[in-house]
Write an enzyme that holds these catalytic residues in place. Structure first.
Site, PDB file in Angstrom:
ATOM      1  N   SER A 135       0.829  -1.209   0.000  1.00  0.00           N
ATOM      2  CA  SER A 135       0.000   0.000   0.000  1.00  0.00           C
ATOM      3  C   SER A 135       0.864   1.260   0.000  1.00  0.00           C
ATOM      4  O   SER A 135       2.042   1.220   0.383  1.00  0.00           O
ATOM      5  CB  SER A 135      -0.877  -0.042   1.265  1.00  0.00           C
ATOM      6  OG  SER A 135      -1.585   1.147   1.448  1.00  0.00           O
ATOM      7  N   CYS A 144       9.055   0.360   4.716  1.00  0.00           N
ATOM      8  CA  CYS A 144       7.916   1.294   4.642  1.00  0.00           C
ATOM      9  C   CYS A 144       6.784   0.916   5.588  1.00  0.00           C
ATOM     10  O   CYS A 144       5.891   1.742   5.820  1.00  0.00           O
ATOM     11  CB  CYS A 144       7.342   1.346   3.229  1.00  0.00           C
ATOM     12  SG  CYS A 144       8.380   2.233   2.069  1.00  0.00           S
ATOM     13  N   THR A 166      -1.942   8.966   0.636  1.00  0.00           N
ATOM     14  CA  THR A 166      -1.924   7.500   0.601  1.00  0.00           C
ATOM     15  C   THR A 166      -3.204   7.015   1.282  1.00  0.00           C
ATOM     16  O   THR A 166      -3.945   7.830   1.844  1.00  0.00           O
ATOM     17  CB  THR A 166      -0.716   6.937   1.385  1.00  0.00           C
ATOM     18  OG1 THR A 166      -0.914   7.220   2.776  1.00  0.00           O
ATOM     19  CG2 THR A 166       0.604   7.514   0.924  1.00  0.00           C
ATOM     20  N   ASP A 206       4.697 -10.242   9.198  1.00  0.00           N
ATOM     21  CA  ASP A 206       4.610  -9.116  10.136  1.00  0.00           C
ATOM     22  C   ASP A 206       6.043  -8.679  10.450  1.00  0.00           C
ATOM     23  O   ASP A 206       6.868  -9.502  10.880  1.00  0.00           O
ATOM     24  CB  ASP A 206       3.891  -9.614  11.405  1.00  0.00           C
ATOM     25  CG  ASP A 206       3.694  -8.515  12.438  1.00  0.00           C
ATOM     26  OD1 ASP A 206       4.509  -7.572  12.492  1.00  0.00           O
ATOM     27  OD2 ASP A 206       2.725  -8.628  13.213  1.00  0.00           O
ATOM     28  N   SER A 213       9.329  10.203   9.531  1.00  0.00           N
ATOM     29  CA  SER A 213       8.226  11.141   9.305  1.00  0.00           C
ATOM     30  C   SER A 213       8.695  12.490   9.823  1.00  0.00           C
ATOM     31  O   SER A 213       9.564  12.553  10.703  1.00  0.00           O
ATOM     32  CB  SER A 213       6.999  10.699  10.122  1.00  0.00           C
ATOM     33  OG  SER A 213       6.072  11.769  10.237  1.00  0.00           O
ATOM     34  N   TYR A 221       3.824   7.850  18.042  1.00  0.00           N
ATOM     35  CA  TYR A 221       4.250   7.888  16.643  1.00  0.00           C
ATOM     36  C   TYR A 221       5.556   8.679  16.510  1.00  0.00           C
ATOM     37  O   TYR A 221       6.514   8.229  15.869  1.00  0.00           O
ATOM     38  CB  TYR A 221       3.133   8.505  15.794  1.00  0.00           C
ATOM     39  CG  TYR A 221       3.388   8.481  14.312  1.00  0.00           C
ATOM     40  CD1 TYR A 221       3.340   7.285  13.603  1.00  0.00           C
ATOM     41  CD2 TYR A 221       3.678   9.647  13.613  1.00  0.00           C
ATOM     42  CE1 TYR A 221       3.579   7.258  12.234  1.00  0.00           C
ATOM     43  CE2 TYR A 221       3.915   9.627  12.249  1.00  0.00           C
ATOM     44  CZ  TYR A 221       3.861   8.434  11.560  1.00  0.00           C
ATOM     45  OH  TYR A 221       4.095   8.409  10.206  1.00  0.00           O
ATOM     46  N   LEU A 237       3.115   4.375   0.185  1.00  0.00           N
ATOM     47  CA  LEU A 237       4.481   4.744  -0.206  1.00  0.00           C
ATOM     48  C   LEU A 237       5.290   3.516  -0.623  1.00  0.00           C
ATOM     49  O   LEU A 237       6.102   3.585  -1.557  1.00  0.00           O
ATOM     50  CB  LEU A 237       5.179   5.474   0.952  1.00  0.00           C
ATOM     51  CG  LEU A 237       4.469   6.743   1.475  1.00  0.00           C
ATOM     52  CD1 LEU A 237       5.268   7.387   2.599  1.00  0.00           C
ATOM     53  CD2 LEU A 237       4.239   7.742   0.349  1.00  0.00           C
TER      54      LEU A 237
END
Ligand code: NAD
Length: 252
Positions: free
Chosen positions: A15, A84, A193, A57, A145, A158, A17
């Site tokens: 999915s 990713c 995305t 995973d 990020s 995050y 990126l």
């Protein structure tokens, strides 16, 4: 390093990126192993890029070892790893829902940071068994990020996980330098995305308007093209590159 005929592993390749990177690298002639915990998406993207779909995973030693072995049986030992796979999750430390659950914090760190390291180390273990091509043996690219630098309210876990990915980039590059393996990280800003597709058109436009220039959400293809460039440019090493149209996220 040229991508033609090189085996590549892309986590989260089913999915967003990761998928865009799979297409960009396949267009350069690479052989793509698409690793994703979403089996259907891994297989769908793999079929489209004539690669191998690998259901695993990133947090599991056993599953990632098995995925690497399966990809190797078809493509040979991979020289490029693209990390990713990642998850979000927003909550205040103390808010309307009570205190931030420790298991939720640990889960986000486990997937985004420990999962990245798990894939990096198991990929490197196999890569050192093959000879370099010219001055290089291979390349690792992680995904952080801009939240690693400007985490917003609710992004405690995050941001911590992505800050960890930025932090491991230089020591990983130094550790693996003697093996001629480069390690870099991309820190994306706001990209369009599936993560953002659930938002309304209006919400997307308003997010895009926060980007100074170009004033829009990033296209996953732009991420894929930077990933290709990192592989192709041998002097890029130990660095985290912001890909964000100059956005600096506000507290909320
Ligand atoms: N989209 C953005 O604006 C943006 C911005 C900054 C950083 N990022 C980061 O980029 C990366 C990719 O994000 P995206 O927007 O493409 O998201 P996405 O949700 O479209 O893709 C992520 C993929 O990772 C897979 N995945 C999640 N947990 C996994 C696990 N434990 N094992 C294996 N696969 C797993 C998912 O199944 C999914 O296919 C993430 O690390 C994300 O944090 C995205």
């Amino acid at each position: 390093m040229e991508l033609k005929d090189v085996a590549v592993l892309i986590t989260g390749g089913g999915s967003g990126l990761g998928e865009a990177t799979a297409r960009a690298m396949a267009a350069k002639g690479a052989r793509i192993g698409v690793i994703d915990q979403n089996k259907d998406n891994a297989e769908k993207v793999a079929a489209e890029v004539k690669g191998v779909g690998l259901h695993a995973d990133v947090t599991s030693e056993e599953q990632i070892k098995a995925a690497i072995a399966k990809a190797e049986a078809t493509h040979g030992v991979a020289r490029v790893l693209m990390n990713c796979a990642g998850i979000g999750g927003s909550q205040r430390i103390v808010g309307r829902d009570g205190v931030y659950p420790l298991e939720k914090f640990a889960r986000i760190i486990n997937v985004n940071l420990i999962g990245t390291f798990n894939c990096l180390r198991l990929f490197a273990e196999r890569l050192v068994t093959i000879e370099p091509v010219g001055e290089e043996r291979g390349v690792i690219i992680n995904t952080a990020s801009v939240a690693a630098y400007e985490g917003q309210i609710g992004q405690i876990a995050y941001s911590a996980s992505k800050g960890g990915v930025v932090g491991l980039t230089l020591p990983a590059a130094r550790d693996l330098a003697s093996q001629k393996i480069r390690v870099n990280t991309i820190a994306p800003g706001l990209f369009f995305t599936p993560l953002l597709m659930s938002l309304s058109e209006e919400a997307r436009k308003s997010l895009g308007a926060q980007v100074p220039h170009p004033s829009r959400l990033g296209d996953a293809k732009e991420y894929g093209s930077l990933a290709v460039h990192i592989v192709e440019n041998p002097m890029l090493n130990g660095e985290t590159i912001r890909l964000d149209g100059a956005i600096r996220m506000a507290p909320r």
